[in-house]
Scaffold this motif. Structure first.
Motif, PDB file in Angstrom:
ATOM      1  N   LEU B   5       0.839  -1.212   0.000  1.00 47.10           N
ATOM      2  CA  LEU B   5       0.000   0.000   0.000  1.00 47.10           C
ATOM      3  C   LEU B   5       0.874   1.263   0.000  1.00 47.10           C
ATOM      4  CD1 LEU B   5      -3.064   0.374   0.030  1.00 47.10           C
ATOM      5  CD2 LEU B   5      -2.912   0.799   2.492  1.00 47.10           C
ATOM      6  N   PHE B   6       1.947   1.207   0.799  1.00 47.67           N
ATOM      7  CA  PHE B   6       2.864   2.365   0.854  1.00 47.67           C
ATOM      8  C   PHE B   6       3.470   2.626  -0.521  1.00 47.67           C
ATOM      9  CE2 PHE B   6       7.368   3.578   0.983  1.00 47.67           C
ATOM     10  CZ  PHE B   6       7.271   4.843   1.537  1.00 47.67           C
ATOM     11  N   TYR B   7       3.992   1.548  -1.137  1.00 42.80           N
ATOM     12  CA  TYR B   7       4.644   1.736  -2.439  1.00 42.80           C
ATOM     13  C   TYR B   7       3.632   2.204  -3.507  1.00 42.80           C
ATOM     14  CZ  TYR B   7       9.029  -0.262  -0.742  1.00 42.80           C
ATOM     15  OH  TYR B   7      10.201  -0.468  -0.058  1.00 42.80           O
ATOM     16  N   LEU B   8       2.474   1.610  -3.437  1.00 44.54           N
ATOM     17  CA  LEU B   8       1.448   1.983  -4.409  1.00 44.54           C
ATOM     18  C   LEU B   8       1.087   3.471  -4.282  1.00 44.54           C
ATOM     19  CD1 LEU B   8      -0.307   0.485  -6.558  1.00 44.54           C
ATOM     20  CD2 LEU B   8      -2.121   0.429  -4.854  1.00 44.54           C
ATOM     21  N   THR B   9       0.856   3.894  -3.028  1.00 46.60           N
ATOM     22  CA  THR B   9       0.505   5.304  -2.783  1.00 46.60           C
ATOM     23  C   THR B   9       1.645   6.224  -3.230  1.00 46.60           C
ATOM     24  OG1 THR B   9      -0.597   4.490  -0.816  1.00 46.60           O
ATOM     25  CG2 THR B   9      -0.445   6.872  -1.029  1.00 46.60           C
ATOM     26  N   SER B  10       2.868   5.817  -2.842  1.00 45.59           N
ATOM     27  CA  SER B  10       4.041   6.644  -3.191  1.00 45.59           C
ATOM     28  C   SER B  10       4.169   6.778  -4.703  1.00 45.59           C
ATOM     29  CB  SER B  10       5.320   6.017  -2.637  1.00 45.59           C
ATOM     30  OG  SER B  10       5.206   5.845  -1.257  1.00 45.59           O
ATOM     31  N   ILE B  11       4.016   5.652  -5.404  1.00 39.01           N
ATOM     32  CA  ILE B  11       4.179   5.675  -6.870  1.00 39.01           C
ATOM     33  C   ILE B  11       3.111   6.565  -7.507  1.00 39.01           C
ATOM     34  CG2 ILE B  11       4.020   4.248  -8.962  1.00 39.01           C
ATOM     35  CD1 ILE B  11       5.372   2.017  -7.223  1.00 39.01           C
ATOM     36  N   ILE B  12       1.873   6.424  -7.018  1.00 39.62           N
ATOM     37  CA  ILE B  12       0.785   7.248  -7.589  1.00 39.62           C
ATOM     38  C   ILE B  12       1.084   8.738  -7.379  1.00 39.62           C
ATOM     39  CG2 ILE B  12      -1.647   7.907  -7.275  1.00 39.62           C
ATOM     40  CD1 ILE B  12      -2.182   4.898  -6.717  1.00 39.62           C
ATOM     41  N   ILE B  13       1.502   9.078  -6.145  1.00 38.52           N
ATOM     42  CA  ILE B  13       1.795  10.494  -5.853  1.00 38.52           C
ATOM     43  C   ILE B  13       2.933  10.989  -6.741  1.00 38.52           C
ATOM     44  CG2 ILE B  13       2.688  12.094  -4.094  1.00 38.52           C
ATOM     45  CD1 ILE B  13       1.153  10.354  -2.008  1.00 38.52           C
ATOM     46  N   ILE B  14       3.994  10.186  -6.826  1.00 35.62           N
ATOM     47  CA  ILE B  14       5.171  10.605  -7.616  1.00 35.62           C
ATOM     48  C   ILE B  14       4.812  10.767  -9.090  1.00 35.62           C
ATOM     49  CG2 ILE B  14       7.405   9.771  -8.496  1.00 35.62           C
ATOM     50  CD1 ILE B  14       7.836   8.702  -5.580  1.00 35.62           C
ATOM     51  N   ILE B  15       4.090   9.818  -9.624  1.00 39.81           N
ATOM     52  CA  ILE B  15       3.717   9.907 -11.047  1.00 39.81           C
ATOM     53  C   ILE B  15       2.818  11.129 -11.284  1.00 39.81           C
ATOM     54  CG2 ILE B  15       2.453   8.745 -12.912  1.00 39.81           C
ATOM     55  CD1 ILE B  15       5.182   7.489 -12.264  1.00 39.81           C
ATOM     56  N   GLU B  18       4.923  14.151 -11.204  1.00 40.90           N
ATOM     57  CA  GLU B  18       5.752  14.228 -12.423  1.00 40.90           C
ATOM     58  C   GLU B  18       4.943  14.731 -13.618  1.00 40.90           C
ATOM     59  OE1 GLU B  18       9.362  10.994 -11.938  1.00 40.90           O
ATOM     60  OE2 GLU B  18       7.599  10.451 -13.118  1.00 40.90           O
ATOM     61  N   ILE B  19       3.690  14.299 -13.675  1.00 45.28           N
ATOM     62  CA  ILE B  19       2.846  14.718 -14.806  1.00 45.28           C
ATOM     63  C   ILE B  19       2.480  16.196 -14.673  1.00 45.28           C
ATOM     64  CG2 ILE B  19       0.569  14.416 -15.872  1.00 45.28           C
ATOM     65  CD1 ILE B  19       0.867  11.424 -15.164  1.00 45.28           C
ATOM     66  N   LEU B  20       2.105  16.563 -13.453  1.00 46.95           N
ATOM     67  CA  LEU B  20       1.669  17.951 -13.264  1.00 46.95           C
ATOM     68  C   LEU B  20       2.827  18.933 -13.363  1.00 46.95           C
ATOM     69  CD1 LEU B  20      -1.040  17.795 -10.471  1.00 46.95           C
ATOM     70  CD2 LEU B  20      -1.306  17.694 -12.932  1.00 46.95           C
ATOM     71  N   PHE B  21       3.941  18.556 -12.755  1.00 47.10           N
ATOM     72  CA  PHE B  21       5.101  19.459 -12.774  1.00 47.10           C
ATOM     73  C   PHE B  21       6.237  18.779 -13.535  1.00 47.10           C
ATOM     74  CE2 PHE B  21       2.776  19.873  -8.760  1.00 47.10           C
ATOM     75  CZ  PHE B  21       2.276  21.150  -8.906  1.00 47.10           C
ATOM     76  N   SER B  22       6.225  18.966 -14.834  1.00 46.42           N
ATOM     77  CA  SER B  22       7.179  18.245 -15.683  1.00 46.42           C
ATOM     78  C   SER B  22       8.627  18.609 -15.352  1.00 46.42           C
ATOM     79  CB  SER B  22       6.887  18.536 -17.150  1.00 46.42           C
ATOM     80  OG  SER B  22       6.897  19.925 -17.361  1.00 46.42           O
ATOM     81  N   ARG B  23       8.797  19.748 -14.640  1.00 49.72           N
ATOM     82  CA  ARG B  23      10.173  20.150 -14.314  1.00 49.72           C
ATOM     83  C   ARG B  23      10.802  19.257 -13.254  1.00 49.72           C
ATOM     84  NH1 ARG B  23       9.007  26.620 -14.366  1.00 49.72           N
ATOM     85  NH2 ARG B  23       8.788  26.738 -16.597  1.00 49.72           N
ATOM     86  N   ILE B  24       9.972  18.515 -12.525  1.00 49.41           N
ATOM     87  CA  ILE B  24      10.561  17.595 -11.530  1.00 49.41           C
ATOM     88  C   ILE B  24      10.361  16.154 -11.990  1.00 49.41           C
ATOM     89  CG2 ILE B  24      10.511  19.122  -9.531  1.00 49.41           C
ATOM     90  CD1 ILE B  24       7.867  17.741  -8.717  1.00 49.41           C
ATOM     91  N   SER B  25      10.611  15.911 -13.284  1.00 49.03           N
ATOM     92  CA  SER B  25      10.424  14.560 -13.837  1.00 49.03           C
ATOM     93  C   SER B  25      11.463  13.577 -13.296  1.00 49.03           C
ATOM     94  CB  SER B  25      10.487  14.603 -15.361  1.00 49.03           C
ATOM     95  OG  SER B  25      11.706  15.176 -15.749  1.00 49.03           O
ATOM     96  N   VAL B  26      12.483  14.101 -12.574  1.00 49.84           N
ATOM     97  CA  VAL B  26      13.491  13.218 -11.998  1.00 49.84           C
ATOM     98  C   VAL B  26      13.064  12.692 -10.623  1.00 49.84           C
ATOM     99  CG1 VAL B  26      15.466  14.191 -13.233  1.00 49.84           C
ATOM    100  CG2 VAL B  26      14.740  15.213 -11.083  1.00 49.84           C
ATOM    101  N   LEU B  27      11.867  13.110 -10.187  1.00 53.89           N
ATOM    102  CA  LEU B  27      11.422  12.737  -8.840  1.00 53.89           C
ATOM    103  C   LEU B  27      11.336  11.215  -8.681  1.00 53.89           C
ATOM    104  CD1 LEU B  27      10.505  14.186  -6.229  1.00 53.89           C
ATOM    105  CD2 LEU B  27       8.168  13.906  -7.008  1.00 53.89           C
ATOM    106  N   GLY B  28      10.814  10.560  -9.716  1.00 57.47           N
ATOM    107  CA  GLY B  28      10.683   9.101  -9.679  1.00 57.47           C
ATOM    108  C   GLY B  28      12.051   8.439  -9.515  1.00 57.47           C
ATOM    109  N   VAL B  54       5.602   2.552 -15.239  1.00 61.14           N
ATOM    110  CA  VAL B  54       4.570   3.604 -15.227  1.00 61.14           C
ATOM    111  C   VAL B  54       5.074   4.844 -15.954  1.00 61.14           C
ATOM    112  CG1 VAL B  54       3.029   4.962 -13.769  1.00 61.14           C
ATOM    113  CG2 VAL B  54       3.706   2.677 -13.050  1.00 61.14           C
ATOM    114  N   ASP B  55       6.330   5.208 -15.667  1.00 59.50           N
ATOM    115  CA  ASP B  55       6.919   6.365 -16.367  1.00 59.50           C
ATOM    116  C   ASP B  55       6.935   6.133 -17.880  1.00 59.50           C
ATOM    117  OD1 ASP B  55       7.349   8.239 -14.497  1.00 59.50           O
ATOM    118  OD2 ASP B  55       9.534   8.041 -14.358  1.00 59.50           O
ATOM    119  N   GLY B  56       7.180   4.876 -18.273  1.00 60.89           N
ATOM    120  CA  GLY B  56       7.201   4.532 -19.703  1.00 60.89           C
ATOM    121  C   GLY B  56       5.865   4.754 -20.367  1.00 60.89           C
ATOM    122  N   ILE B  57       4.798   4.505 -19.577  1.00 59.18           N
ATOM    123  CA  ILE B  57       3.455   4.718 -20.136  1.00 59.18           C
ATOM    124  C   ILE B  57       3.244   6.206 -20.432  1.00 59.18           C
ATOM    125  CG2 ILE B  57       0.981   4.618 -19.598  1.00 59.18           C
ATOM    126  CD1 ILE B  57       1.578   2.071 -17.981  1.00 59.18           C
TER     127      ILE B  57
END
Lengths: 266, 155
Positions: B5-15, B18-28, B54-57
């Motif tokens: 659940l932690f990883y899933l939540t973290s990944i969703i937040i990070i993605i 990354e989508i909203l603020f393309s300038r921090i695309s290195v966050l993942g 996910v980033d690849g998608i």
């Protein structure tokens, strides 16, 4: 098991990745990509749209306030311009009038100077005027004063009281003004008396004189102040008195002194 | 279950970020390195593989490249955690910088191999965000401690 052997786990992931790359799944995931983008971007775009609308609303209010201020500024500027235009028109009229005066002054053979009327006392409307020339300008009493109105030149009065910088003009329309006049073309003399209207009274006209309405009245050679032949007015009516050897006439003054702004002084 | 659940939540937040603020695309990638450093190679390469997928998608590059490179980076981060002090902010910045370089190199090579496109080695100015790596690490740690009592470093 994998935690104890991460290299194997990595190898597994790498193999999967290479398989994905080999099968080129890009076209297949396009739909998933579009769907996910829609899911993520849709609420964001709505928020963004709302923020944009609020921002636009704020900008509109600002523009409205700016426009209002600009309108006020333009109105003030317009007022100022209208005032300037009015001034310019006044200057134009003044310039035209002064040019006419100067041209006329050049054409008349008499040596005259121009003075500005600075006061027309309300109680003295047909009696006196005050001009801006006085003893310092070399003005003397009992000098003839003329006016120029609608291309006509005529007597309006004479200088009476003189102070340092101003003088008073006794108008021919004043009741105490009496000047010798001559009716043309009959060449008959009489006395022109003021009536405190624009119509003068000419008396002492011989009964047998052949005069008629419309005849011109000019200054007579009998006058010490006014040179001969300067226009005074025009006969508008004649009154016969049967029992006296004289008749009288109403004379409309050539120059309406109350409409003048400048005068000529001999 | 809690970890998933932690990883899933973290990944969703990070993605999402990354989508909203393309300038921090290195966050993942920073998160992958963080997990690699503090949770070890196995967790690093697993999270790297998933975030890469996910980033690849969402990215324009060929699907599968990020899963490969992120998995490698997560694995390597787990390996070198034994040799460096991961609490040192400078070390964190350098590792993330090297991770980005490795990602670019691996991506370029894979693009050349699998798509016959000439890879373009380009590090955008957005990578300047790597100077914020210590801050991101602090945030990730706080996020971790919201879920778990301690951050186990598997050495």
């Amino acid at each position: 098991m994998y935690k104890k052997n991460p290299t194997a786990l990595l190898s597994f992931y790498l193999v999967i990745s290479i398989l994905i790359l080999s099968f080129n799944l890009n076209p297949s995931i396009k739909a998933a990509r579009d769907f996910l983008f829609y899911m993520v971007i849709s609420p964001y775009s709505k928020i963004d749209s709302a923020i944009f609308s609020v921002n636009k609303f704020g900008n509109n209010i600002k523009e409205l306030v700016d426009a209002h201020q600009e309108i006020l500024n333009l109105k003030n500027e317009n007022k100022q311009l209208l005032t300037d235009l009015l001034k310019l028109k006044m200057f134009e009229v003044e310039n035209k009038r002064l040019t006419e005066l100067l041209n006329y002054k050049r054409n008349i053979r008499r040596k005259v100077s121009i003075a500005r009327i600075i006061a027309k006392p309300s109680q003295q409307y047909y009696k006196t005027l005050v001009i801006d020339r006085g003893s310092e300008d070399g003005l003397q009493e009992n000098k003839a004063v003329y006016g120029f109105y609608k291309n006509r030149f005529g007597i309006i009065g004479q200088v009476t009281d003189i102070s340092k910088n101003t003088s008073q003009i006794l108008l021919i329309t004043n009741r105490i003004s009496k000047i010798p006049g001559r009716i043309l073309p009959a060449n008959v003399d009489g006395i022109v008396v003021g009536n405190e209207t624009n119509e003068l009274e000419m008396s002492w006209i011989p009964n047998d004189a052949e005069i008629k309405i419309g005849d011109e009245v000019v200054s007579s050679s009998a006058s010490d102040i006014f040179p001969t032949g300067i226009s005074i007015g025009m006969i508008v009516s004649i009154t016969q008195t049967g029992h006296l050897p004289f008749k009288s006439a109403k004379v409309r003054a050539t120059i309406p002194a109350f409409q003048l702004t400048d005068v000529f002084i001999e | 279950m809690k970890k998933i659940l932690f990883y899933l939540t973290s990944i969703i937040i990070i993605i999402f970020l990354e989508i909203l603020f393309s300038r921090i695309s290195v966050l993942g990638l920073i998160f992958v390195i963080f997990i690699g450093l503090y949770r070890g190679s196995a967790s690093g390469c697993s999270i790297g593989f998933i975030i890469g997928l996910v980033d690849g998608i969402f990215s324009a590059s060929t699907f599968g490249i990020f899963s490969f490179s992120y998995a490698v980076i997560g694995y390597v981060a787990g390996r070198i955690s034994k040799r460096i002090d991961e609490e040192n902010p400078l070390a964190q910045i350098i590792i993330v910088f090297l991770g980005i370089l490795l990602n670019k190199v691996v991506s370029m090579i894979l693009e050349m191999i699998f798509t016959a496109n000439k890879g373009l080695f380009y590090i955008g100015w957005t990578t300047i965000f790597i100077v914020l790596t210590p801050l991101f690490f602090v945030i990730f740690k706080k996020w971790w401690f919201k879920w778990f009592k301690r951050l186990n470093v598997e050495r």
